[in-house]
Design a protein around this motif. Sequence first.
Motif, mmCIF file in Angstrom:
data_model
loop_
_atom_site.group_PDB
_atom_site.id
_atom_site.type_symbol
_atom_site.label_atom_id
_atom_site.label_comp_id
_atom_site.label_asym_id
_atom_site.label_seq_id
_atom_site.Cartn_x
_atom_site.Cartn_y
_atom_site.Cartn_z
ATOM 1 N N LEU A 276 13.131 5.658 -1.314
ATOM 2 C CA LEU A 276 12.345 6.719 -1.948
ATOM 3 C C LEU A 276 13.057 8.072 -1.902
ATOM 4 C CD1 LEU A 276 9.750 7.779 -3.305
ATOM 5 C CD2 LEU A 276 8.801 8.115 -1.018
ATOM 6 N N GLY A 277 13.599 8.411 -0.755
ATOM 7 C CA GLY A 277 14.218 9.737 -0.606
ATOM 8 C C GLY A 277 15.704 9.743 -0.913
ATOM 9 N N ASN A 278 16.257 8.584 -1.302
ATOM 10 C CA ASN A 278 17.688 8.475 -1.595
ATOM 11 C C ASN A 278 18.533 9.008 -0.432
ATOM 12 O OD1 ASN A 278 19.492 7.438 -3.564
ATOM 13 N ND2 ASN A 278 20.091 9.518 -4.138
ATOM 14 N N GLY A 279 17.964 8.950 0.783
ATOM 15 C CA GLY A 279 18.686 9.446 1.965
ATOM 16 C C GLY A 279 17.897 10.486 2.750
ATOM 17 N N LEU A 280 16.923 11.106 2.111
ATOM 18 C CA LEU A 280 16.041 12.013 2.863
ATOM 19 C C LEU A 280 15.096 11.165 3.708
ATOM 20 C CD1 LEU A 280 15.134 14.401 -0.068
ATOM 21 C CD2 LEU A 280 16.319 15.098 2.012
ATOM 22 N N ALA A 281 14.706 11.698 4.874
ATOM 23 C CA ALA A 281 13.836 10.926 5.764
ATOM 24 C C ALA A 281 12.395 10.988 5.267
ATOM 25 C CB ALA A 281 13.938 11.470 7.187
ATOM 26 N N ILE A 282 12.016 9.971 4.499
ATOM 27 C CA ILE A 282 10.634 9.908 4.022
ATOM 28 C C ILE A 282 10.213 8.450 3.887
ATOM 29 C CG2 ILE A 282 11.305 10.146 1.564
ATOM 30 C CD1 ILE A 282 8.556 11.754 1.338
ATOM 31 N N ALA A 283 8.995 8.179 4.323
ATOM 32 C CA ALA A 283 8.447 6.824 4.293
ATOM 33 C C ALA A 283 6.934 6.971 4.253
ATOM 34 C CB ALA A 283 8.887 6.068 5.544
ATOM 35 N N GLY A 284 6.232 5.840 4.272
ATOM 36 C CA GLY A 284 4.783 5.974 4.281
ATOM 37 C C GLY A 284 4.052 4.669 4.113
ATOM 38 N N VAL A 285 2.718 4.803 4.113
ATOM 39 C CA VAL A 285 1.856 3.649 3.935
ATOM 40 C C VAL A 285 0.851 3.970 2.834
ATOM 41 C CG1 VAL A 285 0.518 4.414 5.947
ATOM 42 C CG2 VAL A 285 0.157 2.138 5.095
ATOM 43 N N VAL A 286 0.588 2.970 1.994
ATOM 44 C CA VAL A 286 -0.440 3.087 0.959
ATOM 45 C C VAL A 286 -1.544 2.105 1.321
ATOM 46 C CG1 VAL A 286 -0.921 3.001 -1.532
ATOM 47 C CG2 VAL A 286 1.420 3.393 -0.747
ATOM 48 N N ALA A 287 -2.797 2.558 1.274
ATOM 49 C CA ALA A 287 -3.918 1.671 1.597
ATOM 50 C C ALA A 287 -5.132 2.030 0.752
ATOM 51 C CB ALA A 287 -4.277 1.792 3.078
ATOM 52 N N ARG A 288 -5.998 1.053 0.576
ATOM 53 C CA ARG A 288 -7.280 1.347 -0.049
ATOM 54 C C ARG A 288 -7.956 2.445 0.759
ATOM 55 N NH1 ARG A 288 -10.682 -2.828 0.934
ATOM 56 N NH2 ARG A 288 -9.191 -4.205 1.859
ATOM 57 N N ALA A 289 -8.706 3.314 0.103
ATOM 58 C CA ALA A 289 -9.300 4.467 0.786
ATOM 59 C C ALA A 289 -10.144 4.049 1.986
ATOM 60 C CB ALA A 289 -10.140 5.267 -0.202
ATOM 61 N N GLU A 290 -10.931 2.975 1.847
ATOM 62 C CA GLU A 290 -11.821 2.602 2.971
ATOM 63 C C GLU A 290 -10.998 2.163 4.192
ATOM 64 O OE1 GLU A 290 -14.050 -1.031 2.763
ATOM 65 O OE2 GLU A 290 -12.734 -1.894 1.243
ATOM 66 N N VAL A 291 -9.795 1.616 3.967
ATOM 67 C CA VAL A 291 -8.932 1.237 5.089
ATOM 68 C C VAL A 291 -8.230 2.490 5.626
ATOM 69 C CG1 VAL A 291 -6.962 -0.165 5.799
ATOM 70 C CG2 VAL A 291 -8.594 -1.076 4.120
ATOM 71 N N MET A 292 -7.677 3.291 4.706
ATOM 72 C CA MET A 292 -6.939 4.494 5.125
ATOM 73 C C MET A 292 -7.841 5.448 5.906
ATOM 74 S SD MET A 292 -4.020 6.001 5.074
ATOM 75 C CE MET A 292 -2.879 5.707 3.716
ATOM 76 N N ASP A 293 -9.090 5.535 5.489
ATOM 77 C CA ASP A 293 -9.986 6.513 6.110
ATOM 78 C C ASP A 293 -10.716 5.942 7.326
ATOM 79 O OD1 ASP A 293 -9.203 8.377 4.241
ATOM 80 O OD2 ASP A 293 -10.852 7.972 2.868
#
Length: 430
Positions: A276-293
């Motif tokens: 994603l960052g082509n070398g920049l330190a970036i990552a993450g998680v995607v979740a359904r709102a009810e799971v994320m929240d």
Amino acid sequence: MGKHADLLARHKEVLPSWLALYYEDPISLVDGDGRRVTDAEGNEYLDFFGGILTTMSGYRVPEVVAAIKRQADRMLHTSTLYLIESQIELAEKIAGLSGIPDAKVFFTNSGTEANDAALMLATQYRRSNQILAIRGSYHGKSHSTVAITGQKAWSATSFSPFSVSYVHGGYKLRSPFRHLPDHEFTGACVDDLRDVLSIATAGDVAAMIAEPIQGVGGFVTPPDGFFGAMKEVLDEYGILFISDEVQTGWGRTGEHFWGFQAHGITPDMLTFAKGLGNGLAIAGVVARAEVMDALAANSISTFGGNPLATAGALANLEYVLEHDLQTNALKMGNQLKNGIHHIADDAPEIVEVRGKGLMVGVEFGQTDGSPDPALTARVMERAKAGGLLIGKGGLYGNTLRIAPPLSITEEEVDEGLHKLKAAIDEARKE
Ligand SMILES: Cc1ncc(COP(=O)(O)O)c(C=O)c1O
């Protein structure tokens, strides 16, 4: 003493002995352009590994460099205690691309942290600490992710916040079910999943986490639909499915934008990092709102998704989409894989060529089929000497991982194949 020898001596003094380095004589890369890099002693290489599938668009991409410079000229950091417009915009884009309904995104600095967060969400949402992981998996270096990593070589401790059960993945070549045709192989693994759920868990498992194509595991590629069949069982129990897209995301597999799409499913969560960052330190998680929240306590991420990382990542994602690098990955991946199959015709030590798009694994074995890590290491060395950087992996360290940036050209694929063939020919004679 040469520059690399000097750096290695200093590295050994002050950096951990367990920080894995490639090559008998490790190198330091100091410059890059497109798909080419230069080391600290002036040697040039065609880069078919991109800093572990991370330099996704190539080195020195003007649009990405300009976005980073623009942001760096203003400010680097604010923290998640303040609204960050580029973070919000990037989350909107990724949520839309994920295919996960009602999606929310939490940004982190590494794939490890992204998987940590996904496990935290799953265990809280399901009120269970039981996790299913795949044999041969790799999910990160922290205490919790080492606990779901199915490779001895990458698991420094057995202490774990989870109760983990390992199930069969798609490593057919060395599976007890290898003699079965694909659909029966999948069926046998699904039967085994049912057994594990009955024998080793209390049934109320929080989640299964899987890489659609295993990265460190050696680009292990299950039959299409494999995880769809597994998920049918998970759904009976309400178990969440986490797709670790750290290596397979952003179109690398060519035929799809995400690895899970080869399995006809939508995961409950996906984790991303690397490209994603082509070398920049970036990552993450995607979740359904009810799971994320589902978390009751507050959280912050000091660096996660900061202005610099998200401005650069936005520019990089736009570049990937505008230049349709996924289609390029499909075309170039086919050219690469066909070329490697051709090389394998004359090299019986190659026991399997596998993968999708620009994620091609080449497994080496002895005449009786047992793994040949020594030959694999020699090919790595020879390739480096010939000006080609590739990666290595696999449960037995006997698989080449070939994964150039998604912007690779036809000529560069041909050049890489030529260098790879020379390396394999030389290594076989040694
Ligand atoms: C599939 C997968 N998940 C997670 C990770 C961990 O990512 P990071 O090294 O950014 O912590 C990796 C790293 O190689 C990976 O390949």
